[in-house]
Scaffold this motif. Structure first.
Motif, PDB file in Angstrom:
ATOM      1  N   ALA A 160       0.947  -1.182  -0.016  1.00  0.00           N
ATOM      2  CA  ALA A 160       0.010   0.083  -0.008  1.00  0.00           C
ATOM      3  C   ALA A 160       0.910   1.220   0.119  1.00  0.00           C
ATOM      4  O   ALA A 160       0.537   2.292  -0.424  1.00  0.00           O
ATOM      5  CB  ALA A 160      -0.961   0.023   1.316  1.00  0.00           C
ATOM      6  N   ALA A 161       2.066   1.131   0.648  1.00  0.00           N
ATOM      7  CA  ALA A 161       3.130   2.400   0.694  1.00  0.00           C
ATOM      8  C   ALA A 161       3.350   2.605  -0.709  1.00  0.00           C
ATOM      9  O   ALA A 161       3.653   3.691  -1.048  1.00  0.00           O
ATOM     10  CB  ALA A 161       4.192   2.129   1.741  1.00  0.00           C
ATOM     11  N   ARG A 162       3.731   1.611  -1.395  1.00  0.00           N
ATOM     12  CA  ARG A 162       4.313   1.471  -2.841  1.00  0.00           C
ATOM     13  C   ARG A 162       3.064   2.199  -3.609  1.00  0.00           C
ATOM     14  O   ARG A 162       3.515   3.270  -4.641  1.00  0.00           O
ATOM     15  CB  ARG A 162       4.788   0.385  -3.251  1.00  0.00           C
ATOM     16  N   VAL A 163       1.988   1.591  -3.497  1.00  0.00           N
ATOM     17  CA  VAL A 163       0.743   2.182  -4.229  1.00  0.00           C
ATOM     18  C   VAL A 163       0.737   3.718  -4.124  1.00  0.00           C
ATOM     19  O   VAL A 163       0.405   4.328  -5.091  1.00  0.00           O
ATOM     20  CB  VAL A 163      -0.400   1.231  -4.183  1.00  0.00           C
ATOM     21  N   GLY A 164       0.373   4.000  -2.893  1.00  0.00           N
ATOM     22  CA  GLY A 164       0.264   5.354  -2.291  1.00  0.00           C
ATOM     23  C   GLY A 164       1.711   6.305  -3.217  1.00  0.00           C
ATOM     24  O   GLY A 164       0.891   7.433  -3.324  1.00  0.00           O
ATOM     25  N   ALA A 165       2.589   5.892  -3.117  1.00  0.00           N
ATOM     26  CA  ALA A 165       3.696   6.520  -3.489  1.00  0.00           C
ATOM     27  C   ALA A 165       3.529   6.890  -4.871  1.00  0.00           C
ATOM     28  O   ALA A 165       3.775   8.177  -5.556  1.00  0.00           O
ATOM     29  CB  ALA A 165       5.089   5.924  -3.165  1.00  0.00           C
ATOM     30  N   VAL A 166       3.046   6.089  -5.883  1.00  0.00           N
ATOM     31  CA  VAL A 166       2.658   6.254  -7.225  1.00  0.00           C
ATOM     32  C   VAL A 166       1.441   7.279  -7.106  1.00  0.00           C
ATOM     33  O   VAL A 166       1.432   8.344  -8.109  1.00  0.00           O
ATOM     34  CB  VAL A 166       2.476   5.002  -8.028  1.00  0.00           C
ATOM     35  N   LEU A 167       0.601   7.105  -6.485  1.00  0.00           N
ATOM     36  CA  LEU A 167      -0.777   7.800  -6.852  1.00  0.00           C
ATOM     37  C   LEU A 167      -0.434   9.181  -6.250  1.00  0.00           C
ATOM     38  O   LEU A 167      -1.325  10.076  -6.657  1.00  0.00           O
ATOM     39  CB  LEU A 167      -1.792   7.134  -5.831  1.00  0.00           C
ATOM     40  N   ASP A 168       0.229   9.392  -5.185  1.00  0.00           N
ATOM     41  CA  ASP A 168       0.503  10.724  -4.537  1.00  0.00           C
ATOM     42  C   ASP A 168       2.011  11.407  -5.279  1.00  0.00           C
ATOM     43  O   ASP A 168       2.222  12.541  -4.874  1.00  0.00           O
ATOM     44  CB  ASP A 168       0.727  10.509  -3.082  1.00  0.00           C
ATOM     45  N   ALA A 169       2.569  10.800  -6.454  1.00  0.00           N
ATOM     46  CA  ALA A 169       3.730  11.247  -6.997  1.00  0.00           C
ATOM     47  C   ALA A 169       3.405  12.402  -7.816  1.00  0.00           C
ATOM     48  O   ALA A 169       2.445  12.565  -8.374  1.00  0.00           O
ATOM     49  CB  ALA A 169       4.235  10.324  -7.834  1.00  0.00           C
ATOM     50  N   PRO A 170       4.315  13.504  -7.691  1.00  0.00           N
ATOM     51  CA  PRO A 170       4.263  14.674  -8.375  1.00  0.00           C
ATOM     52  C   PRO A 170       4.227  14.302  -9.764  1.00  0.00           C
ATOM     53  O   PRO A 170       5.052  13.503 -10.227  1.00  0.00           O
ATOM     54  CB  PRO A 170       5.282  15.844  -7.799  1.00  0.00           C
ATOM     55  N   PRO A 171       3.576  15.248 -10.758  1.00  0.00           N
ATOM     56  CA  PRO A 171       4.119  14.973 -12.106  1.00  0.00           C
ATOM     57  C   PRO A 171       5.318  15.078 -12.641  1.00  0.00           C
ATOM     58  O   PRO A 171       6.127  15.705 -11.895  1.00  0.00           O
ATOM     59  CB  PRO A 171       3.126  16.046 -12.875  1.00  0.00           C
ATOM     60  N   ALA A 172       5.777  14.184 -13.605  1.00  0.00           N
ATOM     61  CA  ALA A 172       7.099  14.205 -14.388  1.00  0.00           C
ATOM     62  C   ALA A 172       7.422  15.506 -14.789  1.00  0.00           C
ATOM     63  O   ALA A 172       8.424  15.851 -14.549  1.00  0.00           O
ATOM     64  CB  ALA A 172       7.177  13.074 -15.175  1.00  0.00           C
ATOM     65  N   VAL A 173       6.259  16.198 -15.410  1.00  0.00           N
ATOM     66  CA  VAL A 173       6.475  17.437 -15.972  1.00  0.00           C
ATOM     67  C   VAL A 173       5.130  18.315 -15.574  1.00  0.00           C
ATOM     68  O   VAL A 173       4.047  17.659 -15.403  1.00  0.00           O
ATOM     69  CB  VAL A 173       6.244  17.588 -17.578  1.00  0.00           C
ATOM     70  N   PRO A 174       5.383  19.224 -14.751  1.00  0.00           N
ATOM     71  CA  PRO A 174       4.183  20.070 -14.122  1.00  0.00           C
ATOM     72  C   PRO A 174       3.414  20.421 -15.200  1.00  0.00           C
ATOM     73  O   PRO A 174       3.387  20.936 -16.285  1.00  0.00           O
ATOM     74  CB  PRO A 174       4.799  21.390 -13.809  1.00  0.00           C
ATOM     75  N   PRO A 175       2.022  20.352 -14.873  1.00  0.00           N
ATOM     76  CA  PRO A 175       0.922  20.693 -16.020  1.00  0.00           C
ATOM     77  C   PRO A 175       0.704  22.070 -16.180  1.00  0.00           C
ATOM     78  O   PRO A 175       1.077  22.838 -15.455  1.00  0.00           O
ATOM     79  CB  PRO A 175      -0.516  19.946 -15.220  1.00  0.00           C
ATOM     80  N   GLY A 176       0.407  22.258 -17.574  1.00  0.00           N
ATOM     81  CA  GLY A 176      -0.209  23.767 -17.834  1.00  0.00           C
ATOM     82  C   GLY A 176      -1.510  24.070 -17.549  1.00  0.00           C
ATOM     83  O   GLY A 176      -2.359  23.052 -17.325  1.00  0.00           O
ATOM     84  N   SER A 177      -1.725  25.247 -17.521  1.00  0.00           N
ATOM     85  CA  SER A 177      -3.338  25.693 -17.175  1.00  0.00           C
ATOM     86  C   SER A 177      -3.675  26.684 -18.400  1.00  0.00           C
ATOM     87  O   SER A 177      -5.204  26.910 -18.440  1.00  0.00           O
ATOM     88  CB  SER A 177      -3.467  26.220 -16.127  1.00  0.00           C
ATOM     89  N   HIS A 178      -3.099  27.035 -19.213  1.00  0.00           N
ATOM     90  CA  HIS A 178      -3.429  27.847 -20.251  1.00  0.00           C
ATOM     91  C   HIS A 178      -3.926  27.521 -21.467  1.00  0.00           C
ATOM     92  O   HIS A 178      -3.747  26.220 -22.017  1.00  0.00           O
ATOM     93  CB  HIS A 178      -2.099  28.730 -20.908  1.00  0.00           C
ATOM     94  N   VAL A 179      -5.460  27.952 -21.626  1.00  0.00           N
ATOM     95  CA  VAL A 179      -6.326  27.446 -22.752  1.00  0.00           C
ATOM     96  C   VAL A 179      -6.325  28.393 -23.771  1.00  0.00           C
ATOM     97  O   VAL A 179      -7.144  29.274 -23.678  1.00  0.00           O
ATOM     98  CB  VAL A 179      -7.527  26.870 -21.984  1.00  0.00           C
ATOM     99  N   PRO A 180      -5.620  28.105 -24.713  1.00  0.00           N
ATOM    100  CA  PRO A 180      -5.483  29.279 -26.023  1.00  0.00           C
ATOM    101  C   PRO A 180      -6.829  28.940 -26.785  1.00  0.00           C
ATOM    102  O   PRO A 180      -7.249  27.982 -26.818  1.00  0.00           O
ATOM    103  CB  PRO A 180      -4.215  28.757 -26.724  1.00  0.00           C
ATOM    104  N   PRO A 181      -7.076  29.979 -27.739  1.00  0.00           N
ATOM    105  CA  PRO A 181      -8.222  29.632 -28.770  1.00  0.00           C
ATOM    106  C   PRO A 181      -7.555  28.531 -29.811  1.00  0.00           C
ATOM    107  O   PRO A 181      -6.862  27.948 -29.578  1.00  0.00           O
ATOM    108  CB  PRO A 181      -8.177  30.982 -29.503  1.00  0.00           C
ATOM    109  N   ALA A 182      -8.692  28.179 -30.468  1.00  0.00           N
ATOM    110  CA  ALA A 182      -8.423  27.194 -31.423  1.00  0.00           C
ATOM    111  C   ALA A 182      -7.014  27.263 -32.362  1.00  0.00           C
ATOM    112  O   ALA A 182      -6.567  28.376 -32.301  1.00  0.00           O
ATOM    113  CB  ALA A 182      -9.398  27.103 -32.819  1.00  0.00           C
ATOM    114  N   ALA A 183      -6.422  26.252 -32.148  1.00  0.00           N
ATOM    115  CA  ALA A 183      -4.965  26.048 -32.566  1.00  0.00           C
ATOM    116  C   ALA A 183      -4.816  26.629 -34.018  1.00  0.00           C
ATOM    117  O   ALA A 183      -5.467  26.011 -34.991  1.00  0.00           O
ATOM    118  CB  ALA A 183      -4.434  24.720 -32.313  1.00  0.00           C
ATOM    119  N   VAL A 184      -3.790  27.296 -34.263  1.00  0.00           N
ATOM    120  CA  VAL A 184      -3.503  27.840 -35.495  1.00  0.00           C
ATOM    121  C   VAL A 184      -2.583  26.625 -36.242  1.00  0.00           C
ATOM    122  O   VAL A 184      -2.596  26.269 -37.277  1.00  0.00           O
ATOM    123  CB  VAL A 184      -2.732  29.043 -35.569  1.00  0.00           C
ATOM    124  N   GLY A 185      -1.468  26.361 -35.685  1.00  0.00           N
ATOM    125  CA  GLY A 185      -0.495  25.210 -35.879  1.00  0.00           C
ATOM    126  C   GLY A 185       0.765  25.807 -36.121  1.00  0.00           C
ATOM    127  O   GLY A 185       1.674  25.075 -36.602  1.00  0.00           O
TER     128      GLY A 185
END
Length: 549
Positions: free
Chosen positions: A300-325
């Motif tokens: 359970a400690a090992r499972v909890g360590a994965v469930l509570d692990a910080p993201p390997a890369v921090p998530p972004g939050s910006h939501v731009p308008p429709a992608a141009v490319g």
């Protein structure tokens, strides 16, 4: 750890409660059996009354009917709760691993946690009802012994808590060693998975011996940890069996002396001996449950360590308008890339040639946002990729890896996994040619990871899946390495036709793909050394060497 265990139990509280209740009923009936036998001896056999004997035997049969069905359905409910809990844990782990940012763990290690550790934690739901039943059995047995003899009942009531405390104390080394065992097993699984995935590269550089030696060492550590855990379990079971045996011998000795002194009847002596034998099961169960809980706490400690692990890369939050490319790399430093700058305009088809495969892999990891650059920035429509919301980024920018796996299902279902633009994608990737060579065409079943298809067939289906997604930005990595030259030219034309008006980046050294591109970027020694049309760059010796060998 505690939250994982509590979630496992509370998430399946209904079947756990049902299993515990039925298990307690089973144990109460088990404890009643020696009492009934004692009554039969005193009130039926000793008096010679056949009618009373028949009635008591009938009652005994009814008790056996109840206890057998209670045990059956208790076991069924406990197993149901255990397997459901295992499944729920695996789903939670999968969601966490697939969530934005991922988890910084080896894939083999994650697989070990999602299988072995999840199973051990889930088994708590089978062990808990058994423990409840054992406690009830012990209490009922003690009360029954109190009815036979106050001394015997008090002996059980005093000794039982002491034995439970001893079981918990003896289980501590097992908990520590179970944690180490699972940790080393997960490490060995992770190394094995990585070696298998990279076997071709290892053979190409002649590193098989070094890789085998690395795995041999990791595997040996895992085996040693498993032996230590098994030794701890054996010591726990042995000590508890010995202590239990001594306890039961004391109960039998005290009961025998009471019968010899005339303080209890022959029937009561039979009941006392039967109860003493019955108590062997709940006392043994305490050892088994304690060992299982020790292993479950570590897992359970090992499972909890994965469930509570910080993201390997921090998530972004910006939501731009429709992608141009528009895509751009600005002075990017990451791994072998030492200051890469180039841009791709919306709707442009750009090829990227890297002298070093590691440079191509680093570029793809940045575009897929598996990692963030050490310095510099990767931009999507002028916004740093690290700031863009994960769902938006994945819908706007698709990176199709060279090692793309197919899924179980039909050829058509694998293409449909990409999106709705199936007809165009199938034609562009020449999957219709593949279908004609298969027994059931597009309805042909595909085995796990597409192993039932040839390398070229698998590659074309994966390319069609990527094209069907119609993402505003598509990054392809070596999508034609397993096909012949004629098919490669057709695929290059198909990709250009289907992707017209959308941004496409092809990381490859294929002359056919590079010739179809609007522009080619040449990476060497971690920097951009040249840009231009393929026909112009091919006059450069370094570029010609990278593309034509």
């Amino acid at each position: 750890m505690k939250k994982v265990l509590s979630d496992v139990v509370t998430g399946q509280w209904r079947p756990v409660a049902a299993a515990g209740t039925l298990g307690a009923l089973h144990q109460a009936c088990e404890a009643a059996v020696p009492l009934l036998i004692g009554v039969i001896v005193d009130e039926a056999v000793a008096t010679g009354d056949g009618t009373r004997l028949g009635l008591w035997i009938g009652l005994l049969g009814a008790v056996f009917l109840v206890l057998s069905n209670a045990f059956r359905f208790s076991l069924r409910a406990g197993e149901l709760a255990a397997h459901r809990a295992e499944h729920d844990l695996r789903v939670r782990l999968a969601r966490r691993v697939l969530a934005e940012g991922g988890v910084d763990r080896l894939s083999g290690e994650l697989a070990s946690i999602a299988t072995g550790d999840a199973q051990r934690v889930g088994r708590v739901n089978a062990a808990l009802p058994t423990a409840i039943a054992a406690v009830v059995g012990l209490l009922v047995g003690a009360v029954a012994l109190l009815r036979v003899s106050t001394a015997l009942g008090l002996l059980v009531l005093v000794a039982a808590p002491l034995m439970l405390g001893l079981a918990h104390l003896l289980g501590k080394p097992l908990e520590r060693r179970s944690d180490a065992e699972q940790d080393r097993a997960a490490a060995a699984s992770g190394v094995a998975a990585d070696l298998v995935a990279g076997i071709r590269a290892l053979k190409g550089i002649g590193a098989e011996a070094a890789a085998a030696a690395r795995y041999r060492g990791t595997s040996a550590e895992s085996a040693a940890a498993a032996v230590r855990a098994a030794r701890s379990r054996a010591w726990l079971d042995g000590w508890m069996l010995a202590v239990t045996g001594v306890f039961l011998a004391v109960v039998a000795l005290v009961g025998g002396r009471l019968a010899a002194n005339g303080e209890i009847t022959v029937g009561q002596l039979v009941a006392a001996v039967g109860l003493a034998q019955f108590l062997l099961w709940p006392l043994t169960i305490f050892s088994w449950v304690n060992g299982l809980l020790a292993q479950a706490r570590a897992s359970a400690a090992r499972v909890g360590a994965v469930l509570d692990a910080p993201p390997a890369v921090p998530p972004g939050s910006h939501v731009p308008p429709a992608a141009v490319g528009d895509v751009a790399l600005v002075d990017v430093v990451s791994g072998p890339l030492r200051g890469v700058s180039f841009s791709v305009s919306a709707g442009e088809f750009v090829g990227v040639v890297a002298d070093d495969p590691a440079e191509a892999s680093a570029l793809l990891a940045l575009l897929a946002r598996e990692v963030d650059p050490e310095s510099g920035a990767v931009l999507l429509d002028g916004v740093a990729l690290s700031e863009v919301d994960g769902a938006v980024r994945r819908s706007a920018l698709l990176v199709a890896s060279h090692e793309a796996d197919l899924f179980g299902g039909t050829v058509l279902e694998n293409v449909l996994d990409g999106g709705e633009h199936v007809a165009e994608a199938v034609a562009a990737a020449r999957v219709d040619d593949v279908a004609r060579a298969l027994p059931d065409g597009m309805g042909t079943a595909v085995s796990e990871r597409g192993r039932s298809l040839s390398g070229g067939q698998r590659q074309r289906v994966a390319l069609a899946r990527a094209l069907a997604a119609a993402a505003p930005v598509l990054v392809l990595h070596d999508p034609t390495t397993a096909v012949d030259a004629v098919t490669e030219v057709a695929l290059a034309d198909g990709v250009r036709r289907v992707r017209a008006g959308r941004t496409t980046v092809v990381v490859a050294a294929s002359p056919a793909l590079l010739a179809a591109a609007d522009r080619v970027v040449h990476l060497s020694a971690g920097v951009v050394v040249a840009q231009g049309a393929h026909a112009d760059l091919v006059t450069r010796p370094d570029y010609r060497s990278a593309v034509l060998g």
